[in-house]
Structures are given as structure tokens and as C-alpha cells.
Motif scaffolding. Structure first.
Motif, PDB file in Angstrom:
ATOM      1  N   PHE A 147       0.859  -1.186   0.000  1.00 12.32           N
ATOM      2  CA  PHE A 147       0.000   0.000   0.000  1.00 12.32           C
ATOM      3  C   PHE A 147       0.895   1.235   0.000  1.00 12.32           C
ATOM      4  O   PHE A 147       1.727   1.412   0.897  1.00 12.32           O
ATOM      5  N   ASP A 148       0.720   2.066  -1.018  1.00 10.70           N
ATOM      6  CA  ASP A 148       1.540   3.266  -1.133  1.00 10.70           C
ATOM      7  C   ASP A 148       0.616   4.477  -1.270  1.00 10.70           C
ATOM      8  O   ASP A 148       0.016   4.684  -2.322  1.00 10.70           O
ATOM      9  N   GLN A 149       0.473   5.199  -0.186  1.00  8.36           N
ATOM     10  CA  GLN A 149      -0.392   6.402  -0.174  1.00  8.36           C
ATOM     11  C   GLN A 149      -1.791   6.076  -0.711  1.00  8.36           C
ATOM     12  O   GLN A 149      -2.309   6.772  -1.584  1.00  8.36           O
ATOM     13  N   VAL A 150      -2.368   5.011  -0.213  1.00  6.80           N
ATOM     14  CA  VAL A 150      -3.702   4.595  -0.667  1.00  6.80           C
ATOM     15  C   VAL A 150      -4.764   5.476   0.018  1.00  6.80           C
ATOM     16  O   VAL A 150      -4.871   5.480   1.253  1.00  6.80           O
ATOM     17  N   ALA A 151      -5.524   6.220  -0.767  1.00  5.49           N
ATOM     18  CA  ALA A 151      -6.565   7.095  -0.199  1.00  5.49           C
ATOM     19  C   ALA A 151      -7.832   6.265   0.017  1.00  5.49           C
ATOM     20  O   ALA A 151      -8.467   5.829  -0.940  1.00  5.49           O
ATOM     21  N   LEU A 152      -8.147   6.026   1.284  1.00  5.11           N
ATOM     22  CA  LEU A 152      -9.305   5.181   1.602  1.00  5.11           C
ATOM     23  C   LEU A 152     -10.335   5.998   2.371  1.00  5.11           C
ATOM     24  O   LEU A 152     -10.002   6.653   3.371  1.00  5.11           O
ATOM     25  N   GLY A 153     -11.583   5.951   1.915  1.00  4.03           N
ATOM     26  CA  GLY A 153     -12.660   6.712   2.568  1.00  4.03           C
ATOM     27  C   GLY A 153     -13.167   6.004   3.815  1.00  4.03           C
ATOM     28  O   GLY A 153     -13.014   4.781   3.969  1.00  4.03           O
TER      29      GLY A 153
END
Ligand SMILES: Cc1cc2nc3c(=O)[nH]c(=O)nc-3n(C[C@H](O)[C@H](O)[C@H](O)COP(=O)(O)OP(=O)(O)OC[C@H]3O[C@@H](n4cnc5c(N)ncnc54)[C@H](O)[C@@H]3O)c2cc1C
Length: 355
Positions: free
Chosen positions: A199-205
Motif C-alpha cells: 500500500f503506497d499512499q492509498v486514499a481510503l474513505g
């Protein structure tokens, strides 16, 4: 009783599933078609009813043919269990139908989290808050099964970079920064879609949140997580004992008493497991579930030894012994899957010292 079509498919493909010659994308479809994924799930949630103890029996039935298929089943079914325990009803409503139908693969990246819970390992994925919207995730899960190339969602426990309670999320495939490695090369269980995830800077809501507090959520799901996992050992042990029975002619009948003793022991441990899952005692007393898991792993070892001794040299011939050789490889997985026997023994020792 397993659907005969699934039985036949598993019997025909067990070898290929173990050695990676079966397309791993097929496994979930076969399980879903036989309607095993919804066992132990309330019909109001789209399941077929019955209890978690019945789900354990279903995992055991699959495992008696193929541990690779049973482990995929476990990953999917455990993910379904997380959704059933999650307060996030919107996420449950969104994901459950496609998980039950096998269109979406559910993966369980919670080994690291279970080790974290026992104080063995720190969490390997961390989050930085992005205002009210959610988080940016970074880190790696070293082993995850059921990462189907056609789409998956994985459960992971996440450390907060800012401090505070770690939480548990579902992370979907296909969002920027999620990287699946090629399949890991294994000694068995190869057609199980097992790989690492970065996971590399994964934008998760926030809508993907399973639970705000991993320390509350993980102990609550642990009985089902571990109980369903025990189904794998039960099925493998039953099959090895059944195969051993088939060889007990002539001089080999000397093994009959030991075989019967193992069968009785297995039946007792299975009853204890089911009773504990149904009456909830493992929630307050996880050590009793750990002991069940250890006993089952030991019974698998004994059962494979009995199958080997009852078959004799025939087991060593590729022409006759392929099923035994596969079960022997499959059995190597039982002590090391998290929580491994080493972890459980260490935890029991720690608890005994603290008492
Ligand atoms: C076929 C298979 C499928 C699995 N599927 C899942 C899953 O779906 N979800 C999940 O959370 N866990 C999964 N695991 C991981 C499993 O549950 C254990 O966490 C894993 O076997 C390591 O356990 P351990 O505590 O004994 O190893 P550790 O104590 O973590 O490691 C023991 C030693 O092995 C080394 N090691 C461990 N893993 C690796 C690796 N990948 N590469 C190189 N060196 C390594 C370590 O560095 C250490 O030296 C899977 C494992 C296997 C074998």
C-alpha cells in the motif's frame, strides 16, 4: 452433505489445486455454485441459515477433498463474518451480496493483526488522517490468500500514525496505490491466489471502515476466525483416518485400536469446538479455543502418520500415493497458519505465568 457436483470437482482437481495447475479463479465460483458460502449466515442477510458450527462442518467437508479450496473458502467466509460483526451496515449491504455469490473475493489480511493482539508483532500498515474523509494508507501485508485477479477486497488492521486505537478496514482492489505481488511460490496450496500486498499512499474513505477499534473487533471475531480455520484441520484429519481405515487388512490391523482412539479423540474435540462456538464461551476464555486448535493440529499429524503406516510402501509410490503425498503437504500448513502453534503455545504460557 456437500453438493455432489462440488465433491466431484474437488476430487478431480485436488492435485491441480495443490500444485498450481488449476486456474485459481475457478475456486470461488465452484464454492458459490454449491451454495456453501452462505452456510451459517442469516437468510435475512442473504445466507442459507444454520449456525457457525454448520459452517465449520462445511469447511471440513471441503477440506476432506482439498485444503487449498478449503483455505480459499475460509478466507471468503471469514471476511463475510467480519461484515456480520461490523457496525457499518452500509458496507455490509454493499458487499455481502457479491461475496455470497462469489463475484467478489474476500481476503483476510489479519494474521498480522492477530499477532499484534497477542503482542507478538507491530501492525504493518499505518494510516495518516485526511481530514474527515478518511486516511492515506502505507505498508505491506506479506501473505494474503484469495487475492483473486478478477477483483478482491481485503480486511486489514491499521495503526494510526497520529496515535490512538488501531482500526480495521476493508480495502478494495483497484484503487490507486494498492499493488498485488505475483503469486507466492509455495510447496502446496498453490492455486489459492496467495500473494503479498503493498500500500503506497492509498486514499481510503471512511465508508470502508469495518470497526473503529481493532482491540474490540478482533477478539469478537476471533472465535469464528479460528473456529472456521479449525474446520480445515478437522476435514483433513477425517480424510486421513478414513484412508487409513481402508488399508487395515492383515498385519496392518494392529493399527486398528490406535485409529479408533484417534477417531474418538477427534470427535470429542469437534464437539467441544462446536459447543464453545454456539454458547459463546470462547469470547471470555480464548485459551480454551487455543487448546482446541492445538489438539486438532496434533490429531492431523497423528492421522497422517496412521495413513502412512497403514498404507506402507504404497504411499511412497507416485502411482498410488499421490493423494497421500498431497495430504502430507497440506498438513504442513496446519501448524503454521496464524495463529500458529508456536504463537498459541507462547500465549498460553504467558497467560499461565500471569495467573
Ligand atoms: C499458504 C499460506 C497462505 C497464507 N494466507 C494468509 C492469509 O490469507 N492471511 C494472512 O493474514 N496470513 C496468511 N498466511 C500467513 C500465515 O498465517 C502466517 O502468518 C505465516 O505462515 C508466518 O507465520 P509465522 O508467525 O510462523 O512466521 P514469522 O514468525 O512471521 O516468520 C518466521 C520466519 O519466516 C520468515 N518469513 C515469514 N514470512 C515470510 C515471507 N513471506 N517471505 C520471506 N520470509 C518470510 C520471517 O522473516 C521469519 O524469519 C499464509 C501463509 C501460508 C503459508
Amino acid at each position: 452433505m456437500l453438493d455432489p457436483v462440488l465433491q466431484h470437482w474437488l476430487e478431480a482437481n485436488a492435485e491441480a489445486l495443490d500444485q498450481g495447475r488449476c486456474d485459481p479463479q475457478q475456486v470461488l465460483g465452484q464454492l458459490a455454485a454449491a451454495k456453501v458460502l452462505g452456510v451459517g449466515v442469516d437468510p435475512r442477510q442473504g445466507g442459507s441459515g444454520a449456525s457457525v458450527a454448520d459452517a465449520v462442518e462445511t469447511v471440513a467437508s471441503v477440506a476432506s477433498y482439498s485444503l487449498a479450496a478449503a483455505f480459499v473458502f475460509w478466507g471468503q467466509r471469514a471476511f463475510i463474518e467480519y461484515l456480520l460483526h461490523s457496525p457499518n451496515s452500509a458496507l455490509r449491504e454493499r458487499l455481502l451480496p457479491s461475496l455470497l455469490s462469489g463475484e467478489l473475493a474476500g481476503a483476510t489480511g489479519l494474521s498480522n493483526a492477530m499477532k499484534f493482539l497477542s503482542g507478538i508483532e507491530s501492525l504493518q500498515v499505518s494510516a495518516t488522517a485526511r481530514g474527515e474523509q478518511g486516511w492515506a494508507l502505507n505498508g505491506r501485508l506479506h501473505w494474503v490468500t484469495n487475492l483473486r485477479k478478477g477483483g478482491f477486497v481485503v480486511a486489514a488492521a491499521i495503526d494510526r500514525a497520529e496515535g490512538g486505537a488501531p482500526f480495521v478496514v476493508a480495502i478494495p482492489d483497484g484503487i490507486a496505490g494498492v499493488q498485488r505481488s505475483p503469486d507466492l511460490q509455495l510447496m502446496g496450496l498453490q492455486s489459492s491466489n496467495t500473494a503479498a500486498l503493498d500500500f503506497d499512499q492509498v486514499a481510503l474513505g471512511r465508508d470502508w471502515l469495518l470497526h473503529e477499534d481493532a482491540r474490540q473487533f478482533l477478539p469478537a471475531v476471533r472465535p469464528a476466525f479460528l473456529g472456521l480455520q479449525c474446520g480445515m484441520a478437522i476435514g483433513l484429519a477425517r480424510r486421513a483416518l478414513q484412508e487409513a481405515q481402508g488399508h487395515l487388512q492383515g498385519v496392518r490391523s494392529v493399527l486398528a485400536q490406535t485409529l479408533e482412539a484417534q477417531r474418538e479423540l477427534l470427535a470429542d474435540v469437534v464437539s467441544e469446538l462446536k459447543a464453545g462456538l454456539l454458547d459463546g464461551r470462547f469470547l471470555g476464555n480464548p485459551a480454551s479455543l487455543f487448546k482446541v486448535r492445538i489438539s486438532l493440529a496434533e490429531i492431523v499429524g497423528e492421522a497422517l502418520q496412521l495413513e502412512l503406516q497403514a498404507s506402507g510402501g504404497k504411499a511412497y509410490l507416485s502411482e498410488y500415493g499421490a493423494g497421500f503425498a498431497r495430504r502430507w503437504r497440506e498438513s504442513a500448513f496446519v501448524p503454521i497458519v496464524t495463529p500458529s502453534l508456536v504463537q498459541l503455545r507462547a500465549e498460553l504460557q504467558r497467560q499461565a505465568r500471569a495467573a
